[in-house]
Design a protein around this motif. Structure first.
Motif, short mmCIF file in Angstrom:
data_model
loop_
_atom_site.label_atom_id
_atom_site.label_comp_id
_atom_site.label_asym_id
_atom_site.label_seq_id
_atom_site.Cartn_x
_atom_site.Cartn_y
_atom_site.Cartn_z
N MET A 127 0.82 -1.20 0.00
CA MET A 127 0.00 0.00 0.00
C MET A 127 0.86 1.26 0.00
O MET A 127 0.55 2.18 -0.72
N PRO A 128 1.99 1.34 0.76
CA PRO A 128 2.79 2.54 0.74
C PRO A 128 3.38 2.81 -0.65
O PRO A 128 3.54 3.95 -1.03
N ALA A 129 3.74 1.75 -1.37
CA ALA A 129 4.31 1.96 -2.70
C ALA A 129 3.30 2.63 -3.61
O ALA A 129 3.64 3.45 -4.45
N MET A 130 2.05 2.28 -3.47
CA MET A 130 1.01 2.86 -4.29
C MET A 130 0.84 4.35 -3.97
O MET A 130 0.67 5.15 -4.86
N SER A 131 0.92 4.72 -2.69
CA SER A 131 0.77 6.12 -2.33
C SER A 131 1.99 6.93 -2.81
O SER A 131 1.85 8.08 -3.19
N ASP A 132 3.18 6.31 -2.80
CA ASP A 132 4.36 6.98 -3.35
C ASP A 132 4.18 7.23 -4.84
O ASP A 132 4.54 8.29 -5.35
N PHE A 133 3.63 6.24 -5.52
CA PHE A 133 3.40 6.39 -6.95
C PHE A 133 2.36 7.48 -7.21
O PHE A 133 2.53 8.28 -8.13
N GLU A 134 1.31 7.51 -6.41
CA GLU A 134 0.28 8.55 -6.57
C GLU A 134 0.87 9.93 -6.32
O GLU A 134 0.55 10.89 -7.02
N ALA A 135 1.73 10.06 -5.33
CA ALA A 135 2.38 11.34 -5.05
C ALA A 135 3.28 11.75 -6.21
O ALA A 135 3.31 12.92 -6.62
N TYR A 136 4.01 10.77 -6.75
CA TYR A 136 4.88 11.05 -7.90
C TYR A 136 4.05 11.48 -9.11
O TYR A 136 4.42 12.42 -9.81
N ARG A 137 2.94 10.80 -9.33
CA ARG A 137 2.07 11.13 -10.46
C ARG A 137 1.48 12.53 -10.29
O ARG A 137 1.41 13.32 -11.23
N ALA A 138 1.07 12.86 -9.07
CA ALA A 138 0.51 14.19 -8.82
C ALA A 138 1.57 15.27 -9.05
O ALA A 138 1.28 16.32 -9.62
N GLU A 139 2.81 14.99 -8.64
CA GLU A 139 3.89 15.94 -8.86
C GLU A 139 4.19 16.10 -10.35
O GLU A 139 4.44 17.20 -10.84
N LEU A 140 4.15 15.00 -11.07
CA LEU A 140 4.38 15.03 -12.52
C LEU A 140 3.28 15.81 -13.24
O LEU A 140 3.57 16.61 -14.14
N GLU A 141 2.04 15.61 -12.84
CA GLU A 141 0.93 16.35 -13.45
C GLU A 141 1.05 17.85 -13.15
O GLU A 141 0.74 18.68 -14.00
N LYS A 142 1.50 18.18 -11.94
CA LYS A 142 1.69 19.58 -11.58
C LYS A 142 2.77 20.21 -12.46
O LYS A 142 2.61 21.34 -12.95
N ALA A 143 3.84 19.48 -12.70
CA ALA A 143 4.92 19.98 -13.57
C ALA A 143 4.43 20.14 -15.01
O ALA A 143 4.78 21.11 -15.69
N GLU A 144 3.61 19.21 -15.48
CA GLU A 144 3.06 19.31 -16.84
C GLU A 144 2.16 20.53 -16.98
O GLU A 144 2.20 21.23 -17.99
N ARG A 145 1.33 20.79 -15.96
CA ARG A 145 0.46 21.97 -16.00
C ARG A 145 1.29 23.25 -16.01
O ARG A 145 0.95 24.22 -16.68
N LYS A 146 2.40 23.24 -15.27
CA LYS A 146 3.27 24.42 -15.24
C LYS A 146 3.88 24.66 -16.61
O LYS A 146 3.93 25.79 -17.09
N VAL A 147 4.35 23.60 -17.25
CA VAL A 147 4.94 23.72 -18.59
C VAL A 147 3.88 24.19 -19.58
O VAL A 147 4.15 25.03 -20.45
N ALA A 148 2.67 23.68 -19.45
CA ALA A 148 1.59 24.08 -20.37
C ALA A 148 1.21 25.54 -20.17
O ALA A 148 0.72 26.18 -21.10
N GLY A 149 1.46 26.11 -19.00
CA GLY A 149 1.12 27.50 -18.73
C GLY A 149 2.24 28.48 -19.07
O GLY A 149 2.13 29.66 -18.78
N GLU A 150 3.32 27.98 -19.66
CA GLU A 150 4.44 28.85 -20.01
C GLU A 150 4.53 29.04 -21.51
O GLU A 150 4.06 28.22 -22.29
N ILE A 151 5.16 30.13 -21.90
CA ILE A 151 5.41 30.41 -23.31
C ILE A 151 6.89 30.22 -23.59
O ILE A 151 7.72 30.33 -22.69
N GLN A 152 7.20 29.92 -24.82
CA GLN A 152 8.58 29.79 -25.27
C GLN A 152 8.76 30.70 -26.48
O GLN A 152 8.64 30.27 -27.62
N PRO A 153 9.02 31.99 -26.25
CA PRO A 153 9.09 32.91 -27.38
C PRO A 153 10.29 32.73 -28.28
O PRO A 153 10.28 33.15 -29.44
#
Length: 196
Positions: A1-27
């Motif tokens: 069960m702890p491994a699953m929560s670690d994976f969920e935390a990692y996935r949530a962190e990854l999704e947060k990073a993806e949203r941050k990249v999607a909210g940025e511009i690359q001029p």
């Protein structure tokens, strides 16, 4: 069960990073062009706007501007050019935030229309008042070019942003299609029954 929560935390962190990249511009190289146009816009404020009144005089509404019959479109144009063409453009370039680039684009587009009205009002001024000066024309051209370049920056999405967005949509679609029992089985680490 702890491994699953670690994976969920990692996935949530990854999704947060993806949203941050999607909210940025690359001029890219356009950042330099936008910075030069902002500088040109600032220079246009110290050049003659009309007659002896400079852009700064029009901004402040002082006696020089009033003596040459500055109308409302000219004052609005100089303020919008300063706030959106200079202010929000520099904020968007330094922070690289998507919504600031949108604001710079919208404000610059509105400023372009106000620039047209400002030039037109100077060309149709009452007899004895001077026409548009080099500062007004240069500022209007700079704002038009800023609008074009911000539009290109805002509507250009990188391949990384598009891939991350597609992956988020697929994951959201998969989560919505799962039933409650499949979701519970997945949390407990059991394999869901095969569909027949």
């Amino acid at each position: 069960m702890p491994a699953m929560s670690d994976f969920e935390a990692y996935r949530a962190e990854l999704e947060k990073a993806e949203r941050k990249v999607a909210g940025e511009i690359q001029p890219g190289a356009r950042a330099m062009v936008v910075a030069i146009l902002v500088f040109v816009l600032l220079v246009s404020l110290i050049l003659p706007h009309t007659g002896g009144a400079r852009g700064v005089d029009v901004l402040m509404g002082d006696s020089k501007a009033l003596s040459v019959g500055i109308a409302l479109p000219s004052r609005l144009f100089t303020w919008f050019a300063l706030v959106f063409g200079v202010g929000f453009s520099m904020l968007a370039l330094t922070t690289r935030r998507w919504f600031l680039a949108w604001i710079a684009l919208a404000g610059s587009a509105l400023s372009s229309a106000l620039g047209l009205l400002a030039v037109w009002s100077r060309q149709t001024a009452v007899h004895g008042h001077p026409g548009p000066g080099i500062g007004l024309l240069l500022g209007w051209l700079a704002v038009i070019l800023l609008t074009f370049h911000w539009a290109r920056v805002v509507w250009t999405r990188t391949a990384v942003q598009l891939a991350a967005e597609e992956q988020r949509r697929a994951a959201a679609s998969e989560r919505q299609s799962r039933t409650l029992l499949e979701d519970l089985d997945r949390r407990e680490g059991k394999q869901p029954p095969a569909a027949t």
